[in-house]
Design a protein around this motif. Structure first.
Motif, short mmCIF file in Angstrom:
data_model
loop_
_atom_site.label_atom_id
_atom_site.label_comp_id
_atom_site.label_asym_id
_atom_site.label_seq_id
_atom_site.Cartn_x
_atom_site.Cartn_y
_atom_site.Cartn_z
N PRO A 170 2.99 -27.80 27.50
CA PRO A 170 1.82 -28.36 26.83
C PRO A 170 0.83 -29.01 27.80
O PRO A 170 1.21 -29.84 28.62
N TRP B 114 4.62 -33.08 29.81
CA TRP B 114 3.32 -33.04 29.14
C TRP B 114 2.23 -33.41 30.14
O TRP B 114 2.30 -34.48 30.77
N CYS C 102 -3.34 -27.81 23.59
CA CYS C 102 -3.18 -28.89 22.60
C CYS C 102 -4.43 -29.75 22.61
O CYS C 102 -5.13 -29.85 23.62
N VAL D 283 -2.90 -26.50 19.19
CA VAL D 283 -2.17 -27.44 18.36
C VAL D 283 -2.97 -28.74 18.24
O VAL D 283 -3.36 -29.32 19.25
N TYR E 122 4.44 -23.82 17.81
CA TYR E 122 3.34 -23.09 18.44
C TYR E 122 3.87 -22.02 19.39
O TYR E 122 3.44 -20.86 19.38
N PHE F 143 4.65 -28.39 18.93
CA PHE F 143 4.47 -27.52 20.08
C PHE F 143 5.55 -26.45 20.13
O PHE F 143 5.29 -25.30 20.50
#
Length: 981
Positions: A7, A40, A68, A101, A180, A177
């Motif tokens: 992400p 992240w 995202c 997302v 996704y 996520f």
């Protein structure tokens, strides 16, 4: 399509909200977001380098650099023209083209609520965290985000609340996520495949909604009848087979679930696949269907990428027979299965137990190594300890006891049979309403015939009955009726249902019984078959069906006809046919033993073992063994396993094991596990485990779980789990639920739940109920319940019982009851009794009791005891007891204690004690609160001597001490009354 697998998040925020605040927020959130498997990264405008074009760099990050978007929503955010006119349209376009997302967060106060946001943003409010629980429950309990003015910035000083919010948000972001990535992988797989004819709609994946998933697994008819309107959707009773299914599916092994039509075969696989999804595994299921054209080859479609790829074949024996009938030879079917195996795809299937399956298993012609892969897992009837556990589970979840007619198969209980029963009993009225000229008894005869074929297991899986077989059966029964009585001819003339069915009448009756026109819904015609829900036959038709089916068949049909119709009693269905009339005495047992011989089953040990299973006591089972030996047969390991299960205590179970060893038969794992369950204490249970190991028999998950149940505390239970891990026996959900039951520490249970996540075992409703039971206040209970809902774990009746027990306000309890009804959970005695307890006076309490009766929940003795405790006089308590008498509820000791406490004088109290004695309730220390009514010391002393003579209490001889002691006892009684739930 190039998809990032990690992400990278674009942070959209209003600069006016303060850059330092945003930075602090991200740093705090990032600490919760990180996991060992995932990092992240973020992108915000601080990453724009000197010389780069500011506007284009932001747009590029939105269009390509990020997958995202974290929207820090506030009033200033909604008023930012750059966000609304530039950032948001580009974000929305990216979502529509390739997916992104969204994570909207209430960062600052949003004046006007969600309505202040642009209209195009509103459809995404489903992604919002539940704002009502971010930091504190609002006083007015308003659940809608657009009416709440709480925000992250307001909570800066509230560390615990802030951290709770960040933890929940991080969990939501990681889960979204994951979803996704699964969707992107599926899309990528479909784009890359060269097979343009693939029907992507035929697969069921994690992205499918539950209705689509359920329809694919259950099929349309069973989905409508057994699942869609079932009260069991959110409730599932875990059995031994569930652990095995979990292990096999995780290893990508093939699974074939075998059992009675109401055993719950399909539901077991449905729940096992759901559990895979809950632990984060991606699943792709292809429900197998025969090609519409018989000239088409049997091919496997191109699966989307998934951790677990499954070909699903319900009723595999019927499906394969149909394939053979349509011209697919055994070699082609073998090749089809080999392709599934070579591709590493799981074959998951079900089959109805009994002779049809065994005929298919041994004569159909599949390769032996395929059958080795497709080893069947049986779902047996609920018996003994497991049935007791199921009974307790059923009461806890549905608020009522198992019905008397329960047939030991859990699948049979989860249909709404009340409506069908009403239709059965009102067929004549329904026919009159529709102005139909037909004989309702003839319609019922059709269903009774279906019931006979069902009991004899002469039907196809899924409730399919060959129509011509049913018509032949009815003709033959009618012929027998004519000749069975001296007045047969006269009866035949007077009773229409003795005459053959004309084609026109038959069609009218089938139409009448069907769903399409008259909405009775008992039947559905499918080509040459009649299709019915077999549970209807079990519970609606059976009470009015044939009484002695085996005898009726033997008298009315030749052996050749019985074989042709499939009406054969075999060693596999013997127990099912005679289970409704189990032997209660040696005389009954001898009659059934003779029946075995007349049915040609006297030399089959399998049938004798079923007879032994029918015996309610170990004593009758031992007589069965002697009968078995008298016909030249020897008991086997199954025989002795049934004996161990029937033992009432450890000593008698151990005696059976010793007898078994003396005959040269080694107990297997399950027999030893039953012995562990009978052990008097943990030490004896451990000794049995060691005995198993010395005999070379490895304890399995069920053995260890039984051992954990015997432990006295958390530490010893944890030690067993460590032993399991050393023995490479993976703990399951039951293991952890047993572990959490051994401690009263809320935080320790929290730790166990975290440990479960690392082992990919999802906590279930029982796990969370244990956590809920340790809470001390309603707010904490609510927090746990919302956490359950976020994990798609539906609270059950036990959850709400705890919630109600932490509630002191009757209005809040009423709100909880309404909440339960919305969730389709029927409040039980405990819930309503708690409401009666919290009411302020008897009039309101009576109103609640009337509500209970309307809800078809009969008030019990606890309900009336709570009502009696509210009485202000002896006469009022007597009035409650009169109500109990009318309702058929027998007073218990507590009822009489309340009456004694309200007695006007010593003489009345003494009369009540005599009344108690006559009702079989011996007075105890609490009863003798009567001492306080003694008018002089001599009477008090006499009472004391009477108590001592009966071995009750050791009170001081001093009257004041006696009175003081009894007052304390009475306070205890009052507290007990108030605690009844």
């Amino acid at each position: 399509m190039d998809t990032m697998t990690y992400p990278k998040i674009f942070i959209s925020y209003a600069h006016a909200d303060g850059e330092s605040g945003v930075k602090d927020f991200w740093n705090a959130l990032h600490a919760f977001l990180r996991t060992p498997e995932r990092r992240w990264d973020k992108w915000d405008d601080k990453e724009i380098l000197l010389g780069q074009e500011w506007d284009n760099t932001i747009i590029s990050a939105l269009e390509k650099g990020c997958n995202c978007c974290l929207l820090l929503v506030s009033d200033l955010f909604a008023k930012s023209t750059y966000i609304i006119d530039k950032e948001w349209p580009k974000t929305l376009a990216r979502y529509e083209s390739s997916g992104i997302v969204f994570f909207p967060v209430v960062f600052g106060v949003l004046e006007g609520g969600l309505k202040a946001l642009p209209e195009s943003m509103l459809p995404f409010q489903v992604y919002w965290p539940t704002v009502a629980e971010l930091f504190a429950l609002p006083l007015d309990n308003v659940p809608k985000p657009d009416l709440i003015h709480l925000c992250y910035k307001d909570a800066k000083e509230k560390d615990a609340a802030r951290d709770r919010f960040l933890s929940r948000l991080a969990k939501q972001m990681n889960d979204r996520f994951d979803e996704y990535l699964r969707k992107q992988a599926t899309m990528k797989s479909l784009i890359l495949t060269s097979d343009l004819e693939i029907n992507t709609g035929q697969f069921v994946t994690n992205a499918s909604d539950e209705e689509t998933f359920a329809k694919a697994i259950f099929g349309s008819f069973s989905f409508e009848k057994r699942y869609r309107d079932s009260n069991s959707k959110g409730h599932y009773f875990l059995r031994q087979i569930d652990t095995i299914l979990d292990e096999r599916l995780r290893r990508s092994d093939w699974v074939l679930v075998e059992g009675h039509p109401l055993a719950g075969k399909t539901r077991a696989l449905f729940e096992a696949i759901k559990r895979l999804m809950l632990i984060g595994m991606s699943v792709a299921i292809w429900p197998f269907k025969l090609p519409e054209r018989t000239d088409l080859p049997l091919i496997i479609p191109v699966f989307p990428e998934a951790d677990c790829r499954i070909v699903w074949i319900d009723d595999i024996d019927t499906q394969f027979r149909d394939m053979a009938k349509k011209g697919y030879d055994t070699n082609e079917i073998n090749c089809f299965l080999l392709r599934i195996a070579d591709a590493g795809i799981i074959l998951a299937a079900t089959t109805r137990t009994g002779p049809d399956y065994y005929d298919f298993r041994h004569r159909f012609g599949l390769d032996d190594h395929l059958w080795d892969k497709l080893e069947s897992l049986s779902i047996p009837r609920l018996e003994d300890e497991e049935e007791k556990a199921f009974s307790a589970w059923y009461l806890a979840n549905f608020g009522t006891s198992l019905p008397d007619k329960f047939d030991h198969h859990p699948g049979s209980l989860f249909l709404n049979l009340e409506t069908m029963s009403d239709r059965w009993h009102n067929m004549d009225k329904i026919a009159r309403v529709h102005k139909l000229s037909l004989n309702v008894e003839r319609a019922k005869d059709i269903l009774r015939a279906l019931h006979v074929f069902y009991v004899m297991e002469s039907y196809h899986p899924g409730g399919l009955f060959l129509e011509e077989d049913i018509r032949f059966y009815l003709r033959r029964i009618a012929e027998h009726r004519k000749t069975a009585h001296t007045m047969g001819a006269a009866f035949a003339k007077a009773q229409l249902f003795y005459q053959p069915y004309s084609s026109e009448e038959w069609e009218t009756l089938i139409e009448f019984l069907s769903q399409d026109k008259f909405h009775l819904g008992f039947l559905r015609r499918e080509e040459n078959y009649l299709h019915t829900e077999t549970a209807y036959l079990d519970y609606v038709v059976a009470p009015n069906g044939e009484r002695n089916i085996a005898q009726t068949i033997a008298e009315n049909f030749t052996n050749e006809e019985r074989i042709g119709l499939g009406l054969m009693v075999t060693s596999y269905n013997f127990g099912d046919i005679f289970r409704r009339n189990p032997p209660k005495s040696e005389k009954d047992l001898l009659k059934l033993a003779r029946k075995l011989k007349s049915l040609g089953l006297g030399s089959e040990v399998t049938a004798w073992n079923q007879l032994i299973r029918l015996c309610p006591t170990l004593q009758l089972a031992r007589i069965s063994i002697e009968l078995l030996k008298s016909v030249g047969l020897a008991p086997d390991e199954v025989t002795y396993g049934e004996m161990v299960a029937k033992a009432q205590d450890y000593d008698s179970a151990r005696a059976v094991i010793e007898e078994m060893l003396a005959t040269g038969i080694t107990p297997d794992t399950f027999t030893y596990t039953k012995l562990v369950a009978k052990a008097k204490d943990y030490e004896i249970a451990c000794a049995i485990i060691e005995e198993m190991k010395r005999s070379g028999i490895a304890p399995n998950i069920f053995t260890y779980n039984t051992l954990i149940a015997k432990t006295q505390g958390y530490d010893s239970a944890q030690a067993v789990i460590e032993e399991m891990k050393v023995a490479k026996v993976a703990p399951n959900i039951e293991t952890y639920n047993l572990l959490v039951s051994k401690d009263e520490d809320f935080e320790k249970v929290r730790t166990v739940i975290e440990e479960m996540k690392t082992t990919h075992i999802a906590p279930n409703v029982d796990t969370y109920n244990r956590l809920v039971s340790m809470t001390q206040d309603i707010d904490t209970v609510r927090i746990v319940i919302e956490e359950m809902k976020a994990k798609k774990i539906a609270p059950n009746i036990e959850t709400y019982k705890v919630l109600v027990s932490r509630t002191k306000d009757d209005k809040i309890i009423r709100a909880i009851i309404e909440e339960m009804k919305v969730a389709k959970i029927t409040p039980n005695h405990a819930i309503y009794n708690a409401l009666v307890t919290r009411t302020q006076d008897m009039d309101i309490a009576h109103t609640v009791i009337e509500e209970m009766k309307t809800a078809k929940i009969a008030p019990n003795v606890d309900t009336y005891n709570v009502l009696a405790a509210k009485a202000q006089s002896y006469r009022a308590v007597r009035g409650v007891m009169e109500e109990m008498n009318v309702a058929g509820v027998i007073p218990n000791r507590l009822t009489y204690h309340t009456l004694v406490a309200n007695a006007k004088n010593y003489e009345t109290g003494r009369a009540i004690i005599e009344e108690m004695n006559a009702s079989g309730f011996a007075p105890n220390l609490t009863t003798y609160t009567l001492v306080a009514k003694a008018q002089d010391e001599a009477t008090a002393r006499a009472l004391h001597e009477e108590m001592r003579a009966k071995g009750i209490g050791t009170l001081s001889l001093d009257t004041q001490s006696l009175i003081s002691a009894q007052n304390k006892t009475w306070e205890s009684l009052q507290n007990h009354n108030q605690s009844i739930e």
